[in-house]
Design a protein around this motif. Structure first.
Motif, mmCIF file in Angstrom:
data_model
loop_
_atom_site.group_PDB
_atom_site.id
_atom_site.type_symbol
_atom_site.label_atom_id
_atom_site.label_comp_id
_atom_site.label_asym_id
_atom_site.label_seq_id
_atom_site.Cartn_x
_atom_site.Cartn_y
_atom_site.Cartn_z
ATOM 1 N N THR A 1 -1.706 -1.420 -4.047
ATOM 2 C CA THR A 1 -2.823 -0.532 -3.746
ATOM 3 C C THR A 1 -2.293 0.886 -3.585
ATOM 4 O O THR A 1 -1.380 1.118 -2.790
ATOM 5 C CB THR A 1 -3.550 -0.964 -2.467
ATOM 6 O OG1 THR A 1 -3.988 -2.319 -2.617
ATOM 7 C CG2 THR A 1 -4.755 -0.073 -2.205
ATOM 8 N N VAL A 2 -2.868 1.802 -4.344
ATOM 9 C CA VAL A 2 -2.439 3.196 -4.305
ATOM 10 C C VAL A 2 -3.610 4.036 -3.822
ATOM 11 O O VAL A 2 -4.669 4.064 -4.450
ATOM 12 C CB VAL A 2 -1.980 3.675 -5.693
ATOM 13 C CG1 VAL A 2 -1.445 5.107 -5.599
ATOM 14 C CG2 VAL A 2 -0.925 2.736 -6.267
ATOM 15 N N SER A 3 -3.415 4.703 -2.715
ATOM 16 C CA SER A 3 -4.469 5.554 -2.156
ATOM 17 C C SER A 3 -4.320 6.993 -2.654
ATOM 18 O O SER A 3 -3.216 7.445 -2.943
ATOM 19 C CB SER A 3 -4.415 5.519 -0.631
ATOM 20 O OG SER A 3 -3.192 6.063 -0.177
ATOM 21 N N SER A 4 -5.446 7.670 -2.724
ATOM 22 C CA SER A 4 -5.423 9.055 -3.233
ATOM 23 C C SER A 4 -5.168 10.052 -2.124
ATOM 24 O O SER A 4 -5.165 9.720 -0.950
ATOM 25 C CB SER A 4 -6.752 9.369 -3.916
ATOM 26 O OG SER A 4 -7.807 9.165 -3.016
ATOM 27 N N LYS B 1 -0.400 6.140 -9.306
ATOM 28 C CA LYS B 1 -1.722 6.760 -9.304
ATOM 29 C C LYS B 1 -2.728 5.759 -8.746
ATOM 30 O O LYS B 1 -2.507 4.545 -8.832
ATOM 31 C CB LYS B 1 -2.125 7.126 -10.730
ATOM 32 C CG LYS B 1 -1.128 8.008 -11.469
ATOM 33 C CD LYS B 1 -1.557 8.211 -12.912
ATOM 34 C CE LYS B 1 -0.556 9.060 -13.678
ATOM 35 N NZ LYS B 1 -0.957 9.242 -15.106
ATOM 36 N N PRO B 2 -3.839 6.232 -8.223
ATOM 37 C CA PRO B 2 -4.858 5.291 -7.726
ATOM 38 C C PRO B 2 -5.297 4.285 -8.795
ATOM 39 O O PRO B 2 -5.584 3.130 -8.453
ATOM 40 C CB PRO B 2 -6.002 6.218 -7.321
ATOM 41 C CG PRO B 2 -5.319 7.487 -6.923
ATOM 42 C CD PRO B 2 -4.176 7.627 -7.895
ATOM 43 N N GLU B 3 -5.315 4.676 -10.041
ATOM 44 C CA GLU B 3 -5.716 3.756 -11.105
ATOM 45 C C GLU B 3 -4.681 2.668 -11.394
ATOM 46 O O GLU B 3 -4.938 1.763 -12.183
ATOM 47 C CB GLU B 3 -6.046 4.517 -12.400
ATOM 48 C CG GLU B 3 -4.960 5.474 -12.862
ATOM 49 C CD GLU B 3 -5.229 6.904 -12.409
ATOM 50 O OE1 GLU B 3 -5.632 7.116 -11.236
ATOM 51 O OE2 GLU B 3 -4.999 7.824 -13.242
ATOM 52 N N LEU C 1 0.852 -1.191 0.000
ATOM 53 C CA LEU C 1 0.000 0.000 0.000
ATOM 54 C C LEU C 1 0.883 1.234 0.000
ATOM 55 O O LEU C 1 1.810 1.335 0.802
ATOM 56 C CB LEU C 1 -0.901 -0.014 1.227
ATOM 57 C CG LEU C 1 -1.730 1.249 1.495
ATOM 58 C CD1 LEU C 1 -2.743 1.460 0.380
ATOM 59 C CD2 LEU C 1 -2.420 1.141 2.845
ATOM 60 N N THR C 2 0.588 2.160 -0.887
ATOM 61 C CA THR C 2 1.330 3.412 -0.930
ATOM 62 C C THR C 2 0.392 4.536 -1.339
ATOM 63 O O THR C 2 -0.698 4.289 -1.843
ATOM 64 C CB THR C 2 2.526 3.308 -1.901
ATOM 65 O OG1 THR C 2 3.324 4.488 -1.781
ATOM 66 C CG2 THR C 2 2.038 3.186 -3.340
ATOM 67 N N GLN C 3 0.832 5.742 -1.132
ATOM 68 C CA GLN C 3 0.022 6.896 -1.512
ATOM 69 C C GLN C 3 0.324 7.286 -2.960
ATOM 70 O O GLN C 3 1.360 6.928 -3.521
ATOM 71 C CB GLN C 3 0.316 8.076 -0.583
ATOM 72 C CG GLN C 3 -0.144 7.866 0.838
ATOM 73 C CD GLN C 3 0.065 9.098 1.706
ATOM 74 O OE1 GLN C 3 0.969 9.887 1.467
ATOM 75 N NE2 GLN C 3 -0.786 9.271 2.701
ATOM 76 N N ALA C 4 -0.595 8.036 -3.533
ATOM 77 C CA ALA C 4 -0.386 8.554 -4.884
ATOM 78 C C ALA C 4 0.914 9.341 -4.930
ATOM 79 O O ALA C 4 1.218 10.111 -4.010
ATOM 80 C CB ALA C 4 -1.565 9.425 -5.298
ATOM 81 N N THR D 1 -3.834 0.708 -9.037
ATOM 82 C CA THR D 1 -4.208 -0.330 -8.084
ATOM 83 C C THR D 1 -4.658 -1.578 -8.822
ATOM 84 O O THR D 1 -5.556 -1.529 -9.676
ATOM 85 C CB THR D 1 -5.328 0.167 -7.172
ATOM 86 O OG1 THR D 1 -4.836 1.245 -6.365
ATOM 87 C CG2 THR D 1 -5.835 -0.962 -6.266
#
Length: 124
Positions: free
Chosen positions: A121-124, A87-89, A11-14, A91
């Motif tokens: 998984t990329v969070s916004s 980017k979240p997309e 899991l990482t951020q945008a 994911t």
């Protein structure tokens, strides 16, 4: 027989980065062209990119070009997918695949072996 094992998802951020690994068993790793695909929930498997068996040439989907990089370490029987500017997309579950023969284009057909996948998984 070749077994592929992916790792490195998470899991990482945008805007963040991850490096995925695909470790191959067997002594014939150098004979295979390698590719990465991904599959998001409810969507079809999507081509990400590929690398020739000599590691000399890479190809990428337009959606990841300039952000993702594929490279391999023959001594470690491992191919990598460096994911930057996520980017979240992006994911999805990411899969590596191996083919003895050249596979043209972005099709998932023609690959002889697949890994089990690793979740990104990329969070916004």
């Amino acid at each position: 027989q070749v077994q592929l094992v992916e790792s490195g998802g998470g899991l990482t951020q945008a805007g963040g980065s991850l490096r995925l690994s695909c470790a191959a068993s067997g002594r014939t790793f150098s004979m295979y062209h390698m590719a990465w695909f991904r599959q998001a929930p409810g969507k079809e498997r999507e081509y990400v990119g590929k690398i020739t068996r000599d590691g000399g040439t890479t190809f990428y989907a337009d959606s990841v070009k300039g952000r993702f990089t594929i490279f391999k370490d023959g001594a470690k029987n491992t191919v990598y997918l460096q994911l930057n500017s996520l980017k979240p997309e992006d994911t999805a579950v990411y899969y590596c695949a191996a083919a003895r023969l050249v596979v043209l284009g972005a099709t998932s057909s023609g690959y002889d072996y697949w890994g089990q996948g690793t979740q990104v998984t990329v969070s916004s």
